[in-house]
Motif scaffolding. Structure first.
Motif, PDB file in Angstrom:
ATOM      1  N   LYS A  73     -19.965  -4.416  -9.843  1.00  0.00           N
ATOM      2  CA  LYS A  73     -20.762  -3.287  -9.363  1.00  0.00           C
ATOM      3  C   LYS A  73     -21.918  -2.969 -10.272  1.00  0.00           C
ATOM      4  O   LYS A  73     -22.936  -2.436  -9.833  1.00  0.00           O
ATOM      5  CB  LYS A  73     -19.875  -2.050  -9.251  1.00  0.00           C
ATOM      6  N   VAL A  74     -21.747  -3.216 -11.565  1.00  0.00           N
ATOM      7  CA  VAL A  74     -22.817  -2.843 -12.467  1.00  0.00           C
ATOM      8  C   VAL A  74     -23.857  -3.943 -12.566  1.00  0.00           C
ATOM      9  O   VAL A  74     -25.046  -3.682 -12.687  1.00  0.00           O
ATOM     10  CB  VAL A  74     -22.249  -2.499 -13.862  1.00  0.00           C
ATOM     11  N   ILE A  75     -23.384  -5.196 -12.483  1.00  0.00           N
ATOM     12  CA  ILE A  75     -24.343  -6.295 -12.701  1.00  0.00           C
ATOM     13  C   ILE A  75     -24.678  -7.029 -11.406  1.00  0.00           C
ATOM     14  O   ILE A  75     -25.842  -7.118 -11.011  1.00  0.00           O
ATOM     15  CB  ILE A  75     -23.776  -7.274 -13.749  1.00  0.00           C
ATOM     16  N   LEU A  76     -23.635  -7.485 -10.734  1.00  0.00           N
ATOM     17  CA  LEU A  76     -23.867  -8.432  -9.644  1.00  0.00           C
ATOM     18  C   LEU A  76     -24.580  -7.789  -8.454  1.00  0.00           C
ATOM     19  O   LEU A  76     -25.656  -8.236  -8.039  1.00  0.00           O
ATOM     20  CB  LEU A  76     -22.520  -9.003  -9.201  1.00  0.00           C
ATOM     21  N   THR A 140     -18.342  10.454  -1.262  1.00  0.00           N
ATOM     22  CA  THR A 140     -18.075   9.769   0.010  1.00  0.00           C
ATOM     23  C   THR A 140     -18.906  10.395   1.126  1.00  0.00           C
ATOM     24  O   THR A 140     -19.563   9.685   1.899  1.00  0.00           O
ATOM     25  CB  THR A 140     -16.575   9.888   0.353  1.00  0.00           C
ATOM     26  N   LEU A 141     -18.888  11.726   1.181  1.00  0.00           N
ATOM     27  CA  LEU A 141     -19.628  12.409   2.254  1.00  0.00           C
ATOM     28  C   LEU A 141     -21.127  12.141   2.142  1.00  0.00           C
ATOM     29  O   LEU A 141     -21.795  11.859   3.143  1.00  0.00           O
ATOM     30  CB  LEU A 141     -19.368  13.921   2.198  1.00  0.00           C
ATOM     31  N   LEU A 142     -21.631  12.201   0.906  1.00  0.00           N
ATOM     32  CA  LEU A 142     -23.065  11.977   0.722  1.00  0.00           C
ATOM     33  C   LEU A 142     -23.437  10.558   1.127  1.00  0.00           C
ATOM     34  O   LEU A 142     -24.478  10.328   1.751  1.00  0.00           O
ATOM     35  CB  LEU A 142     -23.470  12.234  -0.724  1.00  0.00           C
ATOM     36  N   GLU A 164     -17.828   3.722  -0.893  1.00  0.00           N
ATOM     37  CA  GLU A 164     -16.775   2.916  -1.522  1.00  0.00           C
ATOM     38  C   GLU A 164     -16.468   3.443  -2.923  1.00  0.00           C
ATOM     39  O   GLU A 164     -15.301   3.568  -3.318  1.00  0.00           O
ATOM     40  CB  GLU A 164     -17.224   1.454  -1.559  1.00  0.00           C
ATOM     41  N   ASP A 165     -17.533   3.773  -3.653  1.00  0.00           N
ATOM     42  CA  ASP A 165     -17.354   4.325  -4.995  1.00  0.00           C
ATOM     43  C   ASP A 165     -16.532   5.596  -4.943  1.00  0.00           C
ATOM     44  O   ASP A 165     -15.625   5.788  -5.761  1.00  0.00           O
ATOM     45  CB  ASP A 165     -18.720   4.654  -5.606  1.00  0.00           C
ATOM     46  N   GLY A 166     -16.863   6.444  -3.988  1.00  0.00           N
ATOM     47  CA  GLY A 166     -16.156   7.709  -3.866  1.00  0.00           C
ATOM     48  C   GLY A 166     -14.676   7.475  -3.623  1.00  0.00           C
ATOM     49  O   GLY A 166     -13.821   8.084  -4.263  1.00  0.00           O
TER      50      GLY A 166
END
Lengths: 221, 316, 674
Positions: A73-76, A140-142, A164-166
């Protein structure tokens, strides 16, 4: 609670709030590059949080998830998104269906709802990491909101990633993550979907000379 | 509080704020020049400018009234009063009893009110344009400012800046609160807007269509201009001081000992220098926003501040 | 003693009214006499109110006139005295002002009628706040409405004025109707019209009826107070009336509705649930922000001031709403604090709004225009009106050290104290209201910078403004009094709070004077809350000292400082009024930012002398859509008109038919009540 627990819980809370701020940047900015940067930073913060949680809880599989998340998530994914933006040479301005002032107000309302609706659960959890659940719901909502209102396909990807992060953060903070296999599956899904959508964006661009999803309506005829 | 401290501290505080404010400007200019690969003017250039302006006579527009001539004094003095209401070196504030942060916000409004009036006073279109835009930006910034101030006040239980600083000094875990982080972020944006820095306003421009604050003060000259420039420099320093001494109060003397004040002063300079450096980086790496994009940025600040206070209420 | 003063002042109002009618031969004299009587009567009113307030006494006056069944009860308690004080102060100033202002109308118009209705109007307001009987209250309330209607349509040859009057009278009567229903519901439980019996049964009324009465009162008094969206008449009627009347209408008449709110919610309907307070709070916040947003776009100075009254009523209601919320959670000290905020702002608004309307009157007196786009440069032509307007503008913008700041400060303090409320959702609402008040404050400043800057500064834009002259002395003597009051109330808040404290002691049973005032180390009286303290006097003293030091230092640096005067640089051409910034331009950024609300309409018509090459003229029309009129009032009024069209069918004009209607009604009634 001991002093150390308070400090660590507060630290995680602060990181959570910073993640929320990067999501607000996603809603508030008009530049594509800024939103991708915001995603990268949020993922970095998320990785940090999961590292901290792994350290404090001593559950090993969270470390693995942390590592994968860092790489993915941070690089790819941000790298890939930047690559697409460069390749399709899209106008970097983000277009939205509703104007910014209104979308800012709506996102304010969404965050309010997130905090208000999780309020009873937080009180139950005794203030420990109290910000995590509302923040993850708000992210998630945002993300969902961004997907609904933005016209550019890349911003919609960013909205999906925010969702997905949420969800990942919610799972992490409430139950120390999902089983490893599920997490791996989710990561893989995300990667694949981003790549597919990236290619898809490129194709849309080639066909319509714009990545505005409004032009997809023309496919109807 | 003894009588000596009542006299020494205000004087000390005035000297620091009045004396250092041109230096902050000079420092920012210098760093920015460095970023642009220029040598840049001397650190003390703002002082030379002020002295030069103070030595000159003033040219006043024929159409202007007494409002125009009173404005520089009103602006300057209102900022001086604010300088006495803010904790600078010590957490005991000279005029703690006369008012709180709400008074400070409205004293800033006093200066702005007169500046905007005098911008209309000379019958030049540029002035009116500057005044109108300045009012728009400051109105949009006001709610965010008030809410972030509320957040801080509610964490501590007082709206007095001096008491806020001493409360944070006494308990370090109090500061480790996510709500305060949000309030801090909101306040940063507000300060940039209030002091007219990039990306809200360009303090160096003299191009008609882009100027906001500069447009407003376009017709001032000589001593009047000096007072207004000095006041705006002091405003920047005071707002930075509020930011620094509220959110990073480490090192601020709680009593009035000599060594305490020296340490406090050294740390104060370092902290202010750090934020000035950040402003310089920000100004060098961003372009000015389009005028009607500014409400978006300030809207973001508003959301951050409202979030700050709601999370404070919900989570505690 | 006090009751005699009260009765004498009422009689003086009546005598003044009669004199105005009797001396019809000598308009000027009749005019003077009636206004002088009004001024003396209002002085007595001030004395009455002061005596009641300082003795914390309650005085009852009961009469039995005309009909044996109905008692005319009046009550002078601290609450009503506070309002009498506000009304009398403003009436005194307005009466003195009117002596000068009505010269505008002498020999052009029927001034006798003005003097007559004016006196009755003042008397009706005093009686409204002192009535202690629902029946009497409704009579004087109607009298107030009716008389003010005649004052609104004083310049009746103007169709806009007639329309304003019509809208006012219709809306006011809808309000009175709702109030009457509310009174009847209370009557059903109390068994008598007396307010005392209403107080006694306060706790016995079922919740459902209480809620119904609550909403009836909101609408009934809300129309008079001009809350959004019931404000429609206010920006029409206040500007239409002569300025001395607008002073009173905006300054105190709308406050009688606030009196009604307090009387009902704190006495007749106690204990009230928290959500009532929340509703009042939200109404207040909405009125505040929308009122000022519409004021911002206004170019007619009196309409601008009228919209700003809507905003200020909103701020007062925020204070009262907070007070209600705290009271329902039984936090009496905080409730008193919020009440102080509301009542302080009420008095403040009366003072500075009266001052501003007076200045607007002065402008109209000497330029015969109310459109600020046609003014400019008045500061050099009206050298005393200008600083008076400036003081009014500064205090309405809550700039320290004037009085507006004190009440704004109290409003913020009571909103901050919202964290004491147990319910999270109410906490969040209070804090959003705090943001709204902050935004409102900034917008008010912009609005009055526009009003003052465009009309008083720079070069005159038209001939009217160029020929402006200062008004007669008597007009600005009275306004100087108000300006002094603005400064006084800003510098010595503890004095005013002492008065409000009597009201609090009566309606909330809480004396918080000790808690909210104390002395600082300069031995100055300061005001304080649980958050902090405020001493405007010391701050001003320090400001003056610093000003002295600054001036001294500047003098030492350059003793022979001179100013040279040149014309403004306008890129090579002589400065012309056309080059100045206009009011519309000044608020354009706000129009863009809030375009969702304003829905601005823009029309540019270009005419060419040679097609497409040489432009002859460009006409620019920009206006905002009045969304409340368009989407709320027009559908309702159209519906009513349609219904009445249908109803006209039964009005055939045939007398036999009408007799038949009566006969049928009679039959039905006989059958029904057999």
């Amino acid at each position: 609670m001991t002093e150390q627990v308070i400090v660590s819980s507060r630290t995680i809370d602060i990181l959570a709030v910073l993640m929320l701020m990067t999501t607000i940047v996603l809603v508030g900015t008009s530049r594509l590059r800024t939103s991708i940067w915001a995603y990268a930073i949020r993922s970095f913060l998320l990785t940090w949080v999961s590292g901290l949680i792994a350290y404090f809880s001593g559950i090993h599989h969270i470390f693995i998830a942390t590592g994968i998340s860092l790489a993915l998530k941070v690089i790819l994914i941000p790298g890939f998104l930047f690559y697409i933006v460069n390749k399709t040479k899209v106008k970097t301005d983000v277009e939205s269906v509703i104007n910014y002032t209104l979308s800012l107000l709506i996102s304010c309302g969404l965050i309010l709802i997130a905090y208000y609706s999780t309020q009873s659960i937080i009180k139950f959890e005794n203030d420990f990491m109290g910000h995590c659940l509302p923040v993850s719901l708000a992210i998630t909502l945002l993300g969902f909101f961004v997907m609904i209102t933005r016209k550019k396909a890349i911003t919609q990807i960013l909205g999906l990633l925010a969702m997905e992060d949420g969800l990942f953060f919610a799972a992490l903070s409430t139950s120390y993550g999902m089983p490893l296999i599920v997490e791996l599956g989710v990561f893989f899904d995300i990667l694949v979907s981003v790549i597919i959508m990236g290619i898809y964006v490129y194709r849309i661009k080639e066909t319509f000379d714009s990545i505005d999803t409004d032009s997809l309506r023309e496919l109807k005829e | 509080m003894s009588l000596t401290s009542n006299i020494i501290l205000p004087i000390l505080q005035l000297i620091v704020i009045v004396g250092l404010s041109p230096l902050v400007k000079g420092f920012i200019n210098k760093i920015e020049a460095r970023f642009q690969c220029r040598r840049g003017p001397s650190l003390f250039q703002p002082y030379y400018n002020l002295i030069k302006l103070l030595r000159k006579d003033a040219v006043v527009s024929e159409t202007a009234s007494w409002i125009f001539r009173a404005t520089p004094y009103v602006t300057f003095v209102s900022i001086l009063v604010i300088a006495l209401l803010v904790p600078v070196l010590s957490s005991c504030v000279p005029l703690n009893f006369t008012g709180d942060v709400i008074l400070i916000i409205y004293l800033f409004a006093l200066g702005r009110f007169f500046l905007a009036l005098s911008s209309l006073d000379t019958a030049s279109a540029f002035g009116g344009m500057g005044g109108s835009r300045e009012m728009m930006i400051s109105s949009m910034a006001e709610p965010a400012m008030m809410l972030s101030v509320f957040t801080v006040s509610l964490t501590v239980g007082t709206t007095n800046l001096g008491n806020i600083t001493s409360a944070f000094l006494n308990s370090s875990t109090l500061l480790l609160n996510p709500s305060l982080f949000l309030a801090f972020a909101a306040l940063c944006i507000v300060i940039i807007a209030e002091t007219g820095r990039i990306p809200i306003d360009n303090p160096f421009t003299h191009l008609e269509l882009t100027m906001v604050h500069e447009g407003m003060v376009l017709e001032f000259s000589g001593r009047y201009l000096a007072l207004i420039e000095w006041a705006s420099g002091m405003k920047l320093l005071i707002l930075l001081t509020i930011l620094v001494n509220t959110f990073l109060p480490w090192g601020v003397a709680s009593g009035l000992t000599f060594t305490g004040l020296i340490i406090s002063f050294a740390l104060y300079v370092v902290k202010i220098g750090f934020f000035a450096f950040l402003i310089a980086i920000l100004e060098s790496s961003f372009a000015k926003l389009r005028l009607f994009r500014i409400p978006n940025l300030l809207g973001t600040a508003f959301i951050l501040s409202i979030l700050a206070i709601i999370s404070l209420y919900v989570v505690g | 003693m006090v009751e005699h003063l009260f009765i004498i002042s009422i009689i003086l109002y009546l005598v003044g009214a009669l004199f105005a009618l009797c001396l019809f031969k000598w308009q000027m004299v009749g005019n003077y006499v009636s206004f002088i009587f009004a001024a003396i009567a209002s002085c007595l009113g001030i004395a009455t109110a002061a005596m009641v307030l300082f003795n914390s006494s309650t005085i009852r006056l009961d009469f039995q006139l005309f009909l044996p069944v109905i008692k005319y009860n009046f009550l002078l308690d601290p609450l009503s005295s506070y309002f009498i004080l506000a009304i009398s102060v403003i009436s005194f100033v307005a009466s003195v002002y009117s002596i000068g202002y009505t010269r505008l109308y002498v020999n052009k118009r029927d001034v006798r009628f003005l003097g007559f209705t004016y006196n009755l109007f003042l008397m009706a307001m005093i009686l409204v706040v002192s009535a202690n009987n629902a029946f009497v209250f409704m009579i004087v309330w109607e009298l107030m409405t009716l008389v003010s209607f005649f004052l609104v349509i004083f310049e009746h040859e103007n169709p806009a004025t007639r329309k304003a009057g019509l809208v006012y009278i219709v809306m006011a009567h809808i309000g009175s109707g709702l109030l009457a229903i509310a009174f009847f519901i209370l009557l059903a439980y109390a068994g008598s019209f007396s307010f005392d019996s209403f107080r006694d049964v306060a706790s016995q009324i079922p919740a459902v009826y209480k809620n119904i009465v609550f909403f009836l009162i909101i609408f009934g008094f809300g129309i008079k107070a001009g809350i959004f969206p019931l404000h429609l008449w206010l920006p029409m009627a206040h500007p239409a009336a002569p300025s001395n009347i607008s002073m009173i209408m905006s300054g105190v008449m709308i406050k009688t509705a606030i009196y009604g709110f307090i009387r009902f919610y704190f006495e007749f309907l106690t204990p009230c649930p928290p959500w009532w307070g929340v509703i009042i709070l939200i109404i207040g916040a909405t009125s505040a922000i929308l009122g000022i947003l519409y004021a911002l776009m206004e170019r007619d100075i009196k309409t601008l001031l009228a919209y700003s009254s809507v905003e200020n009523v909103g701020i007062i209601l925020i204070g009262i709403g907070m007070s209600m919320i705290f009271k329902s959670y039984n936090q009496m000290a905080l409730s008193s604090l919020a009440m102080i905020a509301g009542l302080y702002h009420l008095f403040n608004h009366a003072v500075f709004k009266c001052l501003l309307f007076g200045c607007a009157g002065n402008i109209y007196y000497s330029t015969h225009t109310k459109n600020i786009e046609e003014l400019g440069g008045l500061i050099k032509r009206m050298q005393i009106t200008a600083p008076l307007f400036l003081i009014g503008a500064l205090s309405i913008s809550a700039i320290p050290p004037l009085n507006g700041f004190i009440s704004e400060w109290f409003i913020f303090q009571s909103l901050l104290n919202g964290f004491n409320i147990p319910s999270v959702i109410i906490k969040i609402i209070t804090i959003i209201c705090g943001a709204v008040v902050a935004l409102t404050g900034a917008l008010v400043a912009t609005c009055f910078i526009k009003a003052f800057g465009i009309s008083f500064l720079a070069i005159p834009r038209t001939k009217h403004a160029e020929k402006a002259k200062e008004v007669p002395v008597i007009m600005f003597i009275s306004m100087g009094l108000l300006a002094a009051l603005c400064v006084f109330m800003g510098l010595f808040p503890a004095k005013i709070m002492m008065i409000i404290n009597h009201v609090n002691t009566q309606i909330l049973g809480m004396n918080i004077l000790k808690a909210v005032t104390s002395y600082d180390w300069l031995q100055m009286k300061i005001v304080r809350t649980n958050f902090t303290e405020l001493s405007p006097k010391s701050a001003t003293v320090f400001g003056l000292i610093l000003l002295g030091i600054t001036l001294g230092a500047l003098f030492l640096m350059r003793p022979k400082f001179i100013r040279k005067f040149y014309e403004t640089w306008t890129c090579g051409i002589a400065p012309e009024p056309r080059l100045e910034y206009t009011a519309t331009a000044f608020t354009k950024p706000f129009k863009v930012v809030f375009s969702n609300l304003y829905k601005p309409r823009l029309e540019v018509n270009t005419t060419y002398s040679v097609p497409n090459f040489f432009v002859k003229s460009i006409a620019y029309v920009g206006e905002i859509t009045p969304i409340f009129e368009k989407y709320l009032y027009n559908p309702v009024s159209n519906f009513v008109l349609r219904i009445s069209d249908k109803a006209r069918l039964i009005h055939a004009g045939n007398i036999h038919l009408y007799l038949a209607y009566i006969f049928i009604t009679l039959l039905i009634l006989i059958m029904f009540f057999r």
